[in-house]
Scaffold this active site. Structure first.
Site, PDB file in Angstrom:
ATOM      1  NE  ARG A 169      -7.030  15.594  16.678  1.00  0.00           N
ATOM      2  CZ  ARG A 169      -6.590  15.968  17.881  1.00  0.00           C
ATOM      3  NH1 ARG A 169      -6.742  15.166  18.922  1.00  0.00           N
ATOM      4  NH2 ARG A 169      -6.020  17.146  18.042  1.00  0.00           N
TER       5      ARG A 169
ATOM      6  CB  ALA B  93     -58.781  21.559  20.350  1.00  0.00           C
TER       7      ALA B  93
END
Length: 451
Positions: free
Chosen positions: A18, A364
């Site tokens: 199932r 960054a």
């Protein structure tokens, strides 16, 4: 703890049709751990002398998942009693104490519940069955008791009359059985039923026929949640997550939006940790006291030291060690890298296979180029070093203490302590060229429209 020896057999040979999956049912996960792993944990808490897992003939993956726990194969899948028989060779010589039988798709049975079953067995019962009283008994088998409260029989729903179906005491299938009687009872279970299978539930009738004592103990319905479908799996995950969230908050963590915080089975949060919405903890994460985790961050196989701040939108991967008071900011990915105390990578960076010194600052857009297509290499960044924005550090490479890397640099050689490294093309300014370029492109566009 049990007074006598304990063995445990986990039945995990079911096909799980199932689930509609190529993955064996018991390997589907709740809280990042396979169902069978949860089932094992519940019995391992009793420190059993023997453990065996019964698997199906095509489920080598299950055997690998539970290793080094020994496994045995149920080839023909002829029922739960037949499955238990396959563990006979792994229980040779285990003739005293208790054998606990449970199921690989039942992840929530507590060790304390199993201990109560074993205690009831040690107090004189030969077979102890774990029962429960669900809100909706539905098609569960019923436990029929005698006037003294002993267990008289287990009756499957399809075989039960109206009076038996009215009983609210239901069978979970989990049992604690006298090791001295186990196989003498199991070997006499027949298969005279519609499916021609050998059902372990019939052990109660066989034992009672021999004058042996059978009992039951009760557990909460939530402990006995079985998983047979994807819907069941989702419900189990939701139940488990809710419990984990409550435990985290009871332990002193703040979850800004508990419903959007997802834990794994081994997640550890310290006191005064703050977790903002939409955070996912994969396996192997430890968060020490006072850490702040901002929204939309993902963690796996890492440690966050006391007072660190991570996120939002951070991804912290296996092998990452984020040091005390360190800061990992938005859209930063860290993999197999150590950030020392107070180090920072606040924006849009990838730091992989690296050692970042105390109070270093990574600008960054910085990346550590750690992979050459064949091998991984390590980058070392010294204490108080400053890495300018949009820099590429091509490993293996070392940046010394207090060194400075100019923005936009591609660093391929070691930089000494206190040095400044700049590695970028020289800027050129061509007066008026931009205007000429615009005119040329505008004319080309106009010509294209006419054509």
């Amino acid at each position: 703890m049990p007074k006598q020896p304990v063995a445990a057999v986990i039945l995990a040979a079911g096909m799980g049709t199932r689930m509609k999956s190529d993955l064996p049912k018991v390997l589907h996960e709740v809280g990042g751990k396979p169902l069978v792993g949860h089932a094992l944990a519940s019995v391992q808490g009793l420190d059993p002398q023997r453990i065996a897992v019964v698997v199906g003939p095509e489920t080598d993956a299950v055997a690998k998942a539970v290793a080094p726990v020994p496994t045995t194969v149920q080839v023909d899948r002829l029922g739960t009693a037949d499955a238990l028989k396959q563990a006979r060779d792994l229980l040779v010589g285990f003739d005293e104490g208790t054998v606990v039988v449970s199921f690989g798709d039942s992840p929530f049975i507590r060790t304390e519940t199993v201990a109560r079953m074993v205690a009831a067995r040690e107090e004189g019962a030969h077979v102890v069955v774990l029962g429960f009283e669900p809100e909706d008994p539905a098609a569960y088998g019923r436990l029929v008791t005698d006037a003294d409260g002993g267990l008289e029989a287990i009756v499957e729903f399809k075989d039960a009359d109206a009076a038996t179906r009215a009983i609210r005491l239901c069978n979970s299938g989990v049992m604690a059985i006298s090791a001295a009687h186990l196989f003498a009872l199991v070997d006499r279970i027949g298969n005279d039923n519609a499916k021609g299978e050998y059902y372990l539930t019939d052990i109660v009738a066989v034992a009672r026929g021999d004058g042996l004592t059978c009992r039951y103990i009760l557990a909460e319905e939530s402990e006995l949640m079985g998983i047979n479908s994807r819907t069941d799996l989702a419900a189990a995950e939701a139940f488990w997550q809710d419990r984990a969230r409550r435990a985290a908050m009871d332990g002193g963590a703040t979850l800004r939006d508990p419903a959007s915080t997802f834990f794994s089975w081994d997640t550890v949060l310290g006191r005064d940790v703050v977790v903002e919405p939409n955070v996912v903890f994969g396996p192997g994460v430890t968060v020490e006291d006072g850490v702040t985790i901002k929204a939309f961050s993902h963690f796996e196989g890492c440690i966050l030291r006391a007072g660190a701040t991570v996120g939002p939108f951070a991804r912290i991967r296996p092998g990452a060690d984020i040091g005390e008071g360190a800061k990992i900011g938005n859209f930063v990915e860290v993999k197999n890298a150590v950030f020392a105390k107070g180090a920072k990578a606040n924006h849009l960076s990838y730091i992989g296979d690296a050692d970042v010194g105390a109070a270093a600052n990574i600008g960054a857009g910085t990346i550590t180029c750690n992979y050459d297509g064949y091998l991984k290499h390590r980058t070392k960044i010294g204490e108080e070093a400053f890495i300018g924005s949009n820099s590429s550090l091509v490993a293996p490479v070392s940046i010394g203490d207090r060194a400075n890397v100019g923005a936009g640099s591609t660093i391929t050689k070691d930089v000494a302590a206190d040095a400044l490294a700049v590695a970028r093309g020289e800027q050129r300014v061509l007066e008026g060229v931009a205007a000429k370029l615009r005119a040329r492109l505008k004319a080309a566009k106009a010509a294209l429209k006419k054509s």
